[in-house]
Design a protein around this motif. Structure first.
Motif, short mmCIF file in Angstrom:
data_model
loop_
_atom_site.label_atom_id
_atom_site.label_comp_id
_atom_site.label_asym_id
_atom_site.label_seq_id
_atom_site.Cartn_x
_atom_site.Cartn_y
_atom_site.Cartn_z
N GLY A 1 75.68 15.38 -10.10
CA GLY A 1 75.50 13.97 -9.78
C GLY A 1 76.08 13.63 -8.42
O GLY A 1 76.06 14.42 -7.47
N GLN B 1 80.39 15.74 -17.98
CA GLN B 1 79.14 15.97 -17.26
C GLN B 1 78.71 17.43 -17.21
O GLN B 1 77.56 17.72 -16.90
CB GLN B 1 79.24 15.44 -15.82
N GLN C 1 73.71 13.85 -18.04
CA GLN C 1 73.74 12.55 -17.37
C GLN C 1 73.38 11.47 -18.38
O GLN C 1 72.31 11.51 -18.99
CB GLN C 1 72.74 12.54 -16.21
N THR C 2 74.29 10.54 -18.58
CA THR C 2 74.07 9.43 -19.51
C THR C 2 73.88 8.14 -18.72
O THR C 2 74.70 7.81 -17.85
CB THR C 2 75.24 9.28 -20.48
N GLN C 3 72.80 7.44 -19.01
CA GLN C 3 72.51 6.18 -18.34
C GLN C 3 72.53 5.04 -19.34
O GLN C 3 72.03 5.17 -20.46
CB GLN C 3 71.14 6.23 -17.64
N ARG C 4 73.12 3.93 -18.91
CA ARG C 4 73.18 2.71 -19.73
C ARG C 4 72.38 1.62 -19.02
O ARG C 4 72.68 1.27 -17.89
CB ARG C 4 74.63 2.27 -19.92
N LYS C 5 71.35 1.12 -19.70
CA LYS C 5 70.52 0.08 -19.13
C LYS C 5 70.49 -1.14 -20.06
O LYS C 5 70.51 -1.00 -21.29
CB LYS C 5 69.09 0.58 -18.91
N GLN D 1 76.82 -4.99 -19.07
CA GLN D 1 76.61 -3.70 -18.40
C GLN D 1 77.91 -2.89 -18.34
O GLN D 1 77.88 -1.66 -18.42
CB GLN D 1 76.07 -3.92 -16.99
N GLN E 1 70.87 3.27 -24.19
CA GLN E 1 71.53 4.44 -23.62
C GLN E 1 70.64 5.66 -23.74
O GLN E 1 70.13 5.97 -24.82
CB GLN E 1 72.86 4.69 -24.34
N THR E 2 70.44 6.35 -22.62
CA THR E 2 69.64 7.56 -22.60
C THR E 2 70.47 8.70 -22.04
O THR E 2 71.30 8.50 -21.15
CB THR E 2 68.37 7.39 -21.75
N THR E 3 70.25 9.89 -22.58
CA THR E 3 70.98 11.07 -22.12
C THR E 3 69.98 12.13 -21.67
O THR E 3 69.03 12.45 -22.39
CB THR E 3 71.87 11.64 -23.23
N GLN E 4 70.18 12.65 -20.47
CA GLN E 4 69.34 13.71 -19.92
C GLN E 4 70.21 14.91 -19.58
O GLN E 4 71.40 14.75 -19.26
CB GLN E 4 68.60 13.22 -18.66
#
Length: 325
Positions: A28, A132, A155-159, A180, A200-203
């Protein structure tokens, strides 16, 4: 998600254009990084690449041959002289620890920070470095015990769920910002729970960095999930046939055929014999890979940078080709 900076791409000895093995990996946008192998002169390459020894979190040594580890102790000493206090994790064959201990005793090397040594032979599951990244050793075939390292980046994203926010008629601004940031909020005399608003999505991506190895197919099972393989192509097949099996290295053809058979999406070739360090030599390696492999591939040069994104797509960020300067 992963950025690769090649610090050394030569096998055996350095040349005017290529140093011996060293690879920096970042996840990242973090300044933190790990180092795979540390051939002689690696710390000088690190300075040119503008990487900080203060942010080096772990070093993984693939095997004990000098072109992969002779730069390790000088690098550790320099980190101490530059004021480092935080630990460095060192994953390596146990002989590396014995060499380190002997060097400390015989040369009065005193580090002002701890080394957390982990015997690579004793790791039976991925080592979790942080939230990570995790590191997994994979046994290879060489004249001495040699390993690849499988690197998983997460990688975890919070939208914000915009549709739900609009349904609740919550105005943009501070309330959205609080959500947020993970906080619950009060709106219209009710509590709006963060977990009900955040999506929340994790890639994750998976890269394999090989040490010296004359049997690429030992990586077949792990490569099923790999987005990129970084592997030695020390010789063309014609030269390997002349040299014979003694050095226990792979040819460009061997690696290319393996990558094609398993439908590997991305390949980076490195660890080139000094006979291939000019433009014609690199072209010979490239032509042989192209003959047997139809995926995306690169021949790494010192200071090349590549990025593997969250979709598993590999791209080159910077070229270190000496003939392009």
């Amino acid at each position: 998600m992963l950025k690769f900076t090649f610090l050394g791409t030569s096998s055996g000895v350095p040349s005017l254009t290529r140093n011996v093995s060293g690879l920096a990996i970042q996840s990242g946008k973090s300044k933190d990084w790990i180092l795979i192998d540390a051939g002689e002169g690696t710390q000088h390459r690190i300075q040119h690449a503008k990487l900080s020894l203060q942010h080096l979190k772990a070093i993984c040594i693939t095997h004990v041959h000098g072109d992969h580890c002779y730069g390790l102790l000088g690098l550790l000493a320099s980190a101490g002289m530059n004021g480092r206090k935080s630990p460095i994790i060192l994953i390596a064959p146990k002989q590396i620890q014995q060499w380190f201990d002997a060097t400390c005793q015989l040369t009065e090397l005193f580090l002002p920070y701890p080394i957390e040594f982990i015997d690579v032979n004793l790791i039976d599951q991925p080592y979790v470095l942080n939230e990570q990244m995790s590191i997994e050793p994979i046994a290879l075939s060489h004249r001495v015990a040699s390993y690849a390292y499988g690197i998983t980046a997460i990688q975890t994203q919070r939208k914000l769920n915009i549709e739900k926010l609009n349904q609740l008629e919550i105005p943009k601004g501070k309330l959205w910002g609080d959500l947020q940031q993970g906080q619950d909020i009060e709106w219209n005399a009710q509590t709006i729970f963060n977990q009900d608003i955040i999506i929340q999505t994790t890639q994750h991506v998976y890269a394999i960095v090989g040490g010296d190895n004359d049997q690429p197919r030992l990586l077949a099972d792990k490569c099923k999930d790999a987005d990129v393989l970084i592997h030695e192509t020390t010789y063309t097949q014609a030269v390997l046939d002349k040299v014979g099996p003694g050095p226990m290295h792979s040819s460009a053809k061997m690696v290319a055929e393996f990558a094609q058979d398993i439908q590997l999406p991305n390949l980076i070739a490195t660890h080139l014999s000094p006979r291939y360090h000019d433009q014609a030599g690199v072209q010979a390696i490239q032509d042989e890979i192209a003959q047997y492999y139809q995926g995306l591939f690169f021949i790494a040069n010192d200071f090349d940078q590549y990025e593997l994104n969250a979709q598993g797509e590999l791209s080159q960020l910077h070229s270190g080709k000496p003939w392009e300067k």
